[in-house]
Design an enzyme around this catalytic site. Structure first.
Site, PDB file in Angstrom:
ATOM      1  CG  PHE A 139      -1.902  -1.155   1.254  1.00  9.24           C
ATOM      2  CD1 PHE A 139      -3.027  -1.177   0.447  1.00  9.24           C
ATOM      3  CD2 PHE A 139      -1.644  -2.235   2.090  1.00  9.24           C
ATOM      4  CE1 PHE A 139      -3.894  -2.262   0.480  1.00  9.24           C
ATOM      5  CE2 PHE A 139      -2.493  -3.328   2.113  1.00  9.24           C
ATOM      6  CZ  PHE A 139      -3.611  -3.349   1.309  1.00  9.24           C
ATOM      7  CG  HIS A 140       4.725   1.419   0.020  1.00  8.85           C
ATOM      8  ND1 HIS A 140       4.692   0.349   0.886  1.00  8.85           N
ATOM      9  CD2 HIS A 140       5.802   1.199  -0.772  1.00  8.85           C
ATOM     10  CE1 HIS A 140       5.699  -0.465   0.624  1.00  8.85           C
ATOM     11  NE2 HIS A 140       6.387   0.032  -0.382  1.00  8.85           N
ATOM     12  CB  ALA A 141       3.979   4.581  -5.014  1.00 11.26           C
ATOM     13  CG  HIS A 170       4.182  -2.014  -4.684  1.00 11.77           C
ATOM     14  ND1 HIS A 170       4.761  -0.768  -4.756  1.00 11.77           N
ATOM     15  CD2 HIS A 170       4.911  -2.698  -3.781  1.00 11.77           C
ATOM     16  CE1 HIS A 170       5.790  -0.710  -3.933  1.00 11.77           C
ATOM     17  NE2 HIS A 170       5.903  -1.864  -3.309  1.00 11.77           N
TER      18      HIS A 170
END
Lengths: 144, 144
Positions: A56-58, A103
């Site tokens: 839950f990050h980029a 992602h």
């Protein structure tokens, strides 16, 4: 309306050469051979609880190579306006991610050991952990 | 009798910090944090056939960190005139080896995935693959 400058996002599924002989198997990662960066950090994710998702990050800039060296996991990616799911289920499948790829890692098998090689040391400033911010930065309408 | 100059040999079992939360576990390797070198090469050994041993070499200079990220394996080491066996059976146990350590990897579990992080690219000149040569270089009588 002024168009915001798009940030870099690259993803590529890489087939890594397995070297097998009468003893077993070996896979090597080396800059120039199959990874396009020097490794500054390496981490492993394992023992992930059933049904849980991580990620839950980029990243704004950093480059990473993800490989499931045991078991399997799905990497759900959103980049360049597209969503794609990559199944990593063998030590010879690497997923290269650069920059602005939102992602999540999902459906970890109980024996999954996910290795991540990264081109930089840990730096919280490189993370985007808010999906709305990710959408704004990638100049995409948030479809929610 | 002239004493031959001894070559460097270091080994150390390192306890790596596991970062656990309600999702599962994560172990990080970073220069300065828990490894004393930049990673130039990373490789995995897996699918090793039952009863087989690998290794049977020493390195003249290179530094390595060995971690069994899945399953277990014994690392049999000979250095500085002593023989020792290290059991690697958890992702938070790292074995740091530098230089003239003759080592074999034995008793791989069927699910073993052994990761090796190294401080240099592959260079056959750094390997000593002959035990007698190892003994001569380490100024030790070959007890065979």
């Amino acid at each position: 309306m002024e168009e915001a400058k798009k940030m870099v996002a690259k993803l590529e599924l890489v087939s890594l050469k397995e070297m097998g002989d009468d003893r077993g198997w070996l896979v090597v990662f080396e800059k120039g051979l199959n990874i396009p960066f020097d490794v500054k950090r390496c981490f492993f994710i394992y023992g992930t609880k059933e049904g849980l998702a991580r990620g839950f990050h980029a990243h704004k800039k950093s480059k990473q190579m993800l490989v499931s060296v045991s078991g399997s996991v799905e990497i759900h990616c959103e980049a360049n306006g597209k969503k794609e799911v990559y199944l990593l289920d063998a030590p010879n499948k690497g997923l290269f991610l650069e920059g602005m790829v939102w992602h999540t890692m999902e459906n970890f098998s109980s024996d999954c050991v996910l290795m991540v090689l990264a081109d930089d040391y840990y730096n919280e400033d490189d993370y985007i952990r808010n999906y709305d911010e990710f959408c704004a930065l990638t100049n995409k309408e948030n479809a929610k």
